[in-house]
Write a protein that holds these residues in place. Structure first.
Motif, PDB file in Angstrom:
ATOM      1  N   SER A 218       0.809  -1.139  -0.031  1.00 24.55           N
ATOM      2  CA  SER A 218       0.157  -0.083   0.073  1.00 24.55           C
ATOM      3  C   SER A 218       0.873   1.112   0.039  1.00 24.55           C
ATOM      4  CB  SER A 218      -0.864   0.087   1.404  1.00 24.55           C
ATOM      5  OG  SER A 218      -1.701  -1.183   1.387  1.00 24.55           O
ATOM      6  N   ALA A 219       1.749   1.382   0.711  1.00 22.83           N
ATOM      7  CA  ALA A 219       2.914   2.556   0.996  1.00 22.83           C
ATOM      8  C   ALA A 219       3.463   2.692  -0.512  1.00 22.83           C
ATOM      9  CB  ALA A 219       3.673   2.249   2.099  1.00 22.83           C
ATOM     10  N   TYR A 220       3.885   1.666  -0.928  1.00 18.64           N
ATOM     11  CA  TYR A 220       4.557   1.800  -2.532  1.00 18.64           C
ATOM     12  C   TYR A 220       3.823   2.443  -3.505  1.00 18.64           C
ATOM     13  CZ  TYR A 220       6.876  -0.075  -6.424  1.00 18.64           C
ATOM     14  OH  TYR A 220       7.773  -0.265  -7.617  1.00 18.64           O
ATOM     15  N   LEU A 265      -8.146  -4.020   3.616  1.00 15.93           N
ATOM     16  CA  LEU A 265      -8.726  -2.843   3.254  1.00 15.93           C
ATOM     17  C   LEU A 265      -7.831  -1.547   2.878  1.00 15.93           C
ATOM     18  CD1 LEU A 265     -11.631  -2.562   5.928  1.00 15.93           C
ATOM     19  CD2 LEU A 265     -11.807  -2.862   3.504  1.00 15.93           C
ATOM     20  N   ILE A 266      -6.939  -1.290   3.799  1.00 17.36           N
ATOM     21  CA  ILE A 266      -5.982  -0.398   3.337  1.00 17.36           C
ATOM     22  C   ILE A 266      -5.562  -0.386   2.013  1.00 17.36           C
ATOM     23  CG2 ILE A 266      -3.668   0.816   4.211  1.00 17.36           C
ATOM     24  CD1 ILE A 266      -4.525   0.376   6.962  1.00 17.36           C
ATOM     25  N   PHE A 267      -5.174  -1.643   1.543  1.00 18.11           N
ATOM     26  CA  PHE A 267      -4.456  -1.821   0.224  1.00 18.11           C
ATOM     27  C   PHE A 267      -5.661  -1.344  -0.695  1.00 18.11           C
ATOM     28  CE2 PHE A 267      -3.585  -3.816  -3.478  1.00 18.11           C
ATOM     29  CZ  PHE A 267      -2.347  -3.437  -4.035  1.00 18.11           C
ATOM     30  N   LEU A 268      -6.767  -1.788  -0.540  1.00 18.29           N
ATOM     31  CA  LEU A 268      -7.828  -1.497  -1.600  1.00 18.29           C
ATOM     32  C   LEU A 268      -8.058   0.032  -1.777  1.00 18.29           C
ATOM     33  CD1 LEU A 268     -10.265  -2.878  -3.154  1.00 18.29           C
ATOM     34  CD2 LEU A 268     -11.645  -2.348  -1.387  1.00 18.29           C
ATOM     35  N   ILE A 269      -8.040   0.598  -0.561  1.00 19.36           N
ATOM     36  CA  ILE A 269      -8.495   2.262  -0.568  1.00 19.36           C
ATOM     37  C   ILE A 269      -7.161   2.807  -1.226  1.00 19.36           C
ATOM     38  CG2 ILE A 269      -8.269   4.328   0.953  1.00 19.36           C
ATOM     39  CD1 ILE A 269      -9.813   2.440   3.141  1.00 19.36           C
ATOM     40  N   SER A 270      -5.975   2.152  -0.947  1.00 17.29           N
ATOM     41  CA  SER A 270      -4.664   2.890  -1.761  1.00 17.29           C
ATOM     42  C   SER A 270      -5.013   2.708  -2.976  1.00 17.29           C
ATOM     43  CB  SER A 270      -3.405   2.113  -1.128  1.00 17.29           C
ATOM     44  OG  SER A 270      -3.486   2.282   0.086  1.00 17.29           O
ATOM     45  N   ILE A 272      -7.446   2.398  -5.078  1.00 14.32           N
ATOM     46  CA  ILE A 272      -8.155   3.056  -5.740  1.00 14.32           C
ATOM     47  C   ILE A 272      -8.004   4.793  -5.567  1.00 14.32           C
ATOM     48  CG2 ILE A 272     -10.555   3.881  -5.785  1.00 14.32           C
ATOM     49  CD1 ILE A 272     -11.281   1.236  -4.525  1.00 14.32           C
ATOM     50  N   PHE A 273      -7.421   5.206  -4.554  1.00 14.67           N
ATOM     51  CA  PHE A 273      -7.454   6.715  -4.264  1.00 14.67           C
ATOM     52  C   PHE A 273      -5.895   7.022  -4.335  1.00 14.67           C
ATOM     53  CE2 PHE A 273     -11.457   5.641  -2.239  1.00 14.67           C
ATOM     54  CZ  PHE A 273     -12.272   6.252  -3.442  1.00 14.67           C
ATOM     55  N   SER A 274      -4.942   6.249  -4.332  1.00 16.89           N
ATOM     56  CA  SER A 274      -3.520   6.849  -4.139  1.00 16.89           C
ATOM     57  C   SER A 274      -3.420   8.073  -5.332  1.00 16.89           C
ATOM     58  CB  SER A 274      -2.380   5.765  -4.149  1.00 16.89           C
ATOM     59  OG  SER A 274      -1.564   6.120  -5.385  1.00 16.89           O
ATOM     60  N   PRO A 275      -2.786   9.286  -5.122  1.00 12.93           N
ATOM     61  CA  PRO A 275      -2.709  10.363  -5.956  1.00 12.93           C
ATOM     62  C   PRO A 275      -1.789   9.995  -7.146  1.00 12.93           C
ATOM     63  CG  PRO A 275      -1.658  10.662  -4.034  1.00 12.93           C
ATOM     64  CD  PRO A 275      -2.258   9.653  -3.672  1.00 12.93           C
ATOM     65  N   LYS A 276      -0.931   8.962  -7.006  1.00 14.56           N
ATOM     66  CA  LYS A 276       0.102   8.809  -8.085  1.00 14.56           C
ATOM     67  C   LYS A 276      -0.235   7.662  -8.913  1.00 14.56           C
ATOM     68  CE  LYS A 276       3.796  11.485  -6.943  1.00 14.56           C
ATOM     69  NZ  LYS A 276       5.109  12.096  -6.374  1.00 14.56           N
ATOM     70  N   HIS A 277      -0.531   6.499  -8.116  1.00  9.52           N
ATOM     71  CA  HIS A 277      -0.482   5.470  -8.760  1.00  9.52           C
ATOM     72  C   HIS A 277      -2.088   4.677  -8.844  1.00  9.52           C
ATOM     73  CE1 HIS A 277       3.560   5.158  -9.230  1.00  9.52           C
ATOM     74  NE2 HIS A 277       3.757   5.481  -8.117  1.00  9.52           N
ATOM     75  N   MET A 279      -6.312   4.187  -9.017  1.00 12.29           N
ATOM     76  CA  MET A 279      -7.089   4.110 -10.319  1.00 12.29           C
ATOM     77  C   MET A 279      -7.667   5.405 -10.693  1.00 12.29           C
ATOM     78  SD  MET A 279      -8.936   0.409  -9.558  1.00 12.29           S
ATOM     79  CE  MET A 279     -10.186   0.784 -10.570  1.00 12.29           C
ATOM     80  N   VAL A 280      -8.195   6.006  -9.535  1.00  8.52           N
ATOM     81  CA  VAL A 280      -8.909   7.251  -9.930  1.00  8.52           C
ATOM     82  C   VAL A 280      -7.982   8.194 -10.531  1.00  8.52           C
ATOM     83  CG1 VAL A 280     -10.085   9.305  -8.631  1.00  8.52           C
ATOM     84  CG2 VAL A 280     -10.457   6.705  -8.200  1.00  8.52           C
ATOM     85  N   ALA A 281      -6.859   8.416  -9.972  1.00 13.00           N
ATOM     86  CA  ALA A 281      -5.730   9.390 -10.384  1.00 13.00           C
ATOM     87  C   ALA A 281      -5.611   9.123 -11.865  1.00 13.00           C
ATOM     88  CB  ALA A 281      -4.651   9.342  -9.661  1.00 13.00           C
ATOM     89  N   LYS A 282      -5.320   7.662 -12.252  1.00 15.29           N
ATOM     90  CA  LYS A 282      -4.820   7.270 -13.667  1.00 15.29           C
ATOM     91  C   LYS A 282      -6.164   7.662 -14.660  1.00 15.29           C
ATOM     92  CE  LYS A 282      -1.453   3.791 -13.083  1.00 15.29           C
ATOM     93  NZ  LYS A 282      -1.359   2.416 -12.396  1.00 15.29           N
ATOM     94  N   TYR A 283      -7.489   7.365 -13.862  1.00 15.73           N
ATOM     95  CA  TYR A 283      -8.629   7.712 -14.950  1.00 15.73           C
ATOM     96  C   TYR A 283      -8.608   9.294 -15.237  1.00 15.73           C
ATOM     97  CZ  TYR A 283     -13.369   7.862 -16.416  1.00 15.73           C
ATOM     98  OH  TYR A 283     -14.444   7.948 -17.149  1.00 15.73           O
TER      99      TYR A 283
END
Lengths: 290, 254
Positions: A218-220, A265-270, A272-277, A279-283
Motif C-alpha cells: 500500500s505504501a508503495y 482494506l487499506i490496500f484497496l483504498i490505496s 483506488i485513491f492513491s494520488p500517484k498510482h 485507479m482514480v488518479a490514472k483515470y
C-alpha cells in the motif's frame, strides 16, 4: 494498562516491525520469501522446544533465526542448481514445515504448541502471560519480545539504510562497490525470521504474511521516496492493528483475522485513491506524452 | 607503450550448463575506447559480468592493473544494462547518482551535502540537471541511461565497463554519451562498451573486440573491423547492403 490497550500495543508493534521489513521484501521482489520463512520458523520453534523442553522466548528466537537462515540458504542452493526460484522456495518451505508438523504431533505432545495456534496466533491470551521487568513492572511476555525485536529491526535498517537501498535497487553495483552482498542477504533473512517468530504468538504464521506484505504494498502506491515508504508502511501496519481490533470487537470475531482483513482494506483504498498510482488518479490524468 | 589495465587469460564461463565463453584471451591498454561487438548470444554481457566477478568463471585468470579484482575494485566502474534494474524503485535521479559514491562514503555514514553536490554536477554534465528531483520511473529511456552514466562518472574509476549504453536511447542521448566516453578516454581512462550497432563502430571506437563465445579478433578498429572478420564473427548471418562495410546490418537481430 487495560486488556484492550495491551492487545492494541502488541499488534501495533507487529505492524511497525513488519511494515519496515516488508518494504525491503517488496522492493527486493522477495515477498513470497516471507511466506516461506513464516512457515519454516515453526520447525525452528519446535526443535528449540525439543532441546530446551520449555516454551522460552530466547530459545525460540534462536531456533527461528536458524530455521529462517536455513530456508534462505536451501532456496539459494536449489536455485543455483538450476531450479526456478519459486519452485525451490515451494520445495524447501513445505518440506521444512511438514517436518515441523510431524515433530509437533509425535514428539512434543500436548504442550502449548499446536498447529492451529501456529497458523492463527492467539493474541487474545497475550495480556495474561506476563513477566516482570525492572522499572516498568508487569508486562506481557509477547509484548516485551516484540518491542525488543522492533528495536533490533529499526537499528539495523537505520545503520545500513543506504546499503539496503543500493542492495535493493542495483545489487550488481553494490557488489562492485565492495558491499558484501551475500552477508547482507543473510542478515536481512535473519531480520525477517526474528520479526516473523516474534509476531507468531500475536498473529500467527498466515497473518504475519499479511502484515509483512500488504502495508508495504500500500505504501508503495502513495510515495516515490524510500524513507516515506518506510514510514507509511509502518503507519499502515499500526492502523491495521487498531482498526482490526475494533472490527473484531464489533462483530465478535478473530482478532488476528480482522487485522489481516484491515491491511487488505487499506490496500484497496490505496489502490483506488492513491494520488500517484491509484485507479482514480490514472483515470482523471490525461495520458502522458513521451 | 601504454600501461596494460586488463589482462584476460584462458577465461571460460557457462550459463545454465551451456558453455558461453571459452578460451578468452586479450589485453587492454590504458586510454583505449573499445567496442565489444558480436551477435546475440555471443556472451558479451557474460564476459563483462565474469570479469567483474558477478558471474562465476570456470577457468582462467583476470588481471586488473597488474593486480586482482578484489584489490582494485574501487578503480573499476560498471554501467549495467538499463533493463537490469527496477525503474519503479522509490527514488529520484540524484539519489541514483549518489549511489555511485556509496563505496567512498563508507559504512555507517550518510551521504553529505558535498556528495550530493558531486552527484548533481555529474547529472549536469549529462544534461540532466533539471531532472535531479524527478522520480526515476518518470524519466524516458534515454534520460535513465544518462542517469546511469552520471552515476558511473561520480565513481571516478580508471576502467569502465558499460553494457549496451546506447540501446533504446534517443539520438541526442547517444551523442551526449559518446561525447562523455571520448572525454573519459582523453583524460586517460579506459572504457569498454558492449555495442550492437555495426554501422557506428568505426566512428565511436578506436579498438574493437569481436566476440562470438571466444575472441574472434581484437585490436585497433582500423585493423580488426574488416568485412572478413565481421563475417567470421557473425557466422555468415549478415546482409551486405552495398559494398561498404559501414552499411552492414546483422540479419538476425532479435
Amino acid at each position: 494498562m487495560t486488556y484492550t490497550a495491551w492487545i492494541i500495543l502488541t499488534a501495533s508493534l507487529v505492524g511497525l516491525s513488519c511494515g519496515l521489513i516488508g518494504v525491503f521484501l517488496i522492493l527486493r521482489k522477495m515477498a513470497m520469501m516471507s511466506d516461506a520463512i513464516s512457515h519454516t520458523v515453526l520447525l525452528g520453534i519446535v526443535v528449540a522446544y525439543m532441546i530446551t523442553r520449555e516454551v522460552s522466548g530466547t530459545a525460540m528466537l534462536i531456533g527461528a533465526i536458524l530455521a529462517g537462515l536455513l530456508t534462505a540458504f536451501l532456496v539459494q542452493w536449489l536455485h543455483s542448481l538450476d531450479i526456478q526460484q519459486e519452485a525451490s522456495m515451494g520445495i524447501v518451505f513445505t518440506t521444512l514445515f511438514a517436518i515441523g508438523v510431524i515433530l509437533i504431533s509425535t514428539s512434543v505432545g500436548n504442550v502449548h504448541l499446536d498447529v492451529q495456534h501456529a497458523l492463527m496466533g492467539e493474541i487474545t491470551f497475550i495480556p495474561w502471560d506476563t513477566m516482570s521487568l525492572p522499572l516498568i513492572g508487569e508486562v506481557p511476555k509477547a509484548t516485551a519480545l516484540l518491542f525488543a525485536v522492533f528495536i533490533v529491526v529499526l537499528f539495523f535498517i537505520l545503520i545500513f539504510y543506504k546499503e539496503w537501498k543500493i542492495l535493493s535497487f542495483d545489487p550488481a553495483l553494490a557488489a562492485i562497490l565492495g558491499i558484501p552482498v551475500l552477508v547482507m542477504h543473510y542478515l536481512f533473512m535473519g531480520l525477517v525470521s526474528i520479526t516473523t517468530v516474534a509476531s507468531f504468538d500475536a498473529v500467527g504464521a498466515i497473518m504475519v504474511v499479511a502484515m509483512l506484505i500488504t502495508p508495504a504494498s500500500s505504501a508503495y502506491l502513495w510515495t516515490d521516496k524510500l524513507s516515506f515508504m518506510l514510514i507509511l508502511s509502518s503507519l499502515f501496519g499500526v492502523i491495521s492493528a487498531v482498526v482490526g481490533y475494533y472490527i473484531a470487537a464489533w462483530i465478535d470475531t478473530s482478532i488476528s483475522g480482522s487485522m489481516a482483513f484491515a491491511t487488505g482494506l487499506i490496500f484497496l483504498i490505496s489502490f483506488i485513491f492513491s494520488p500517484k498510482h491509484g485507479m482514480v488518479a490514472k483515470y482523471l490524468r490525461p495520458p502522458e506524452a513521451h | 607503450m601504454a600501461e596494460t589495465v586488463l589482462k584476460v587469460e584462458n577465461l571460460s564461463a557457462s550459463y545454465r550448463k551451456n558453455t558461453v565463453l571459452y578460451d578468452v584471451n586479450f589485453e587492454v591498454k590504458a586510454g583505449s575506447l573499445t567496442g565489444i561487438v558480436g551477435p546475440n548470444g555471443a556472451g558479451k554481457s557474460t564476459l563483462i559480468k565474469t570479469l567483474l566477478d558477478l558471474h562465476p568463471s570456470l577457468t582462467g585468470s583476470v588481471n586488473f592493473f597488474g593486480s586482482s579484482f578484489k584489490k582494485v575494485k574501487k578503480r573499476i566502474g560498471y554501467v549495467p544494462q538499463r533493463g537490469s534494474v527496477d525503474w519503479d524503485f522509490p527514488t529520484n535521479a540524484l539519489d541514483v547518482v549518489t549511489m555511485g559514491l556509496y563505496g567512498k562514503i563508507g559504512w555507517l555514514k550518510r551521504p553529505s551535502r558535498q556528495h550530493k553536490e558531486q552527484a548533481y554536477e555529474a547529472l549536469k554534465k549529462m544534461g540532466m540537471a533539471d531532472y535531479a528531483d524527478r522520480q526515476i520511473s518518470q524519466l524516458s529511456g534515454g534520460q535513465q541511461q544518462r542517469v546511469f552514466l552520471a552515476r558511473a562518472l561520480v565513481q571516478d574509476a580508471d576502467l569502465y565497463f558499460m553494457d549496451e549504453p546506447l540501446v533504446g536511447v534517443d539520438a541526442q542521448t547517444e551523442l551526449a554519451i559518446m561525447t562523455i566516453l571520448k572525454e573519459l578516454k582523453k583524460s586517460g581512462k579506459t572504457v569498454m562498451v558492449v555495442h550492437h550497432d555495426l554501422q557506428t563502430v568505426e566512428n565511436y571506437f578506436d579498438h574493437v573486440l569481436l566476440l562470438n563465445r571466444t575472441v574472434i579478433k581484437h585490436g585497433t578498429t582500423e585493423q580488426v573491423f574488416t568485412k572478413e572478420n565481421i563475417a567470421k564473427t557473425y557466422g555468415g548471418n549478415i546482409r551486405w547492403i552495398g559494398e561498404e562495410k559501414s552499411h552492414v546490418v546483422p540479419s538476425l537481430e532479435q
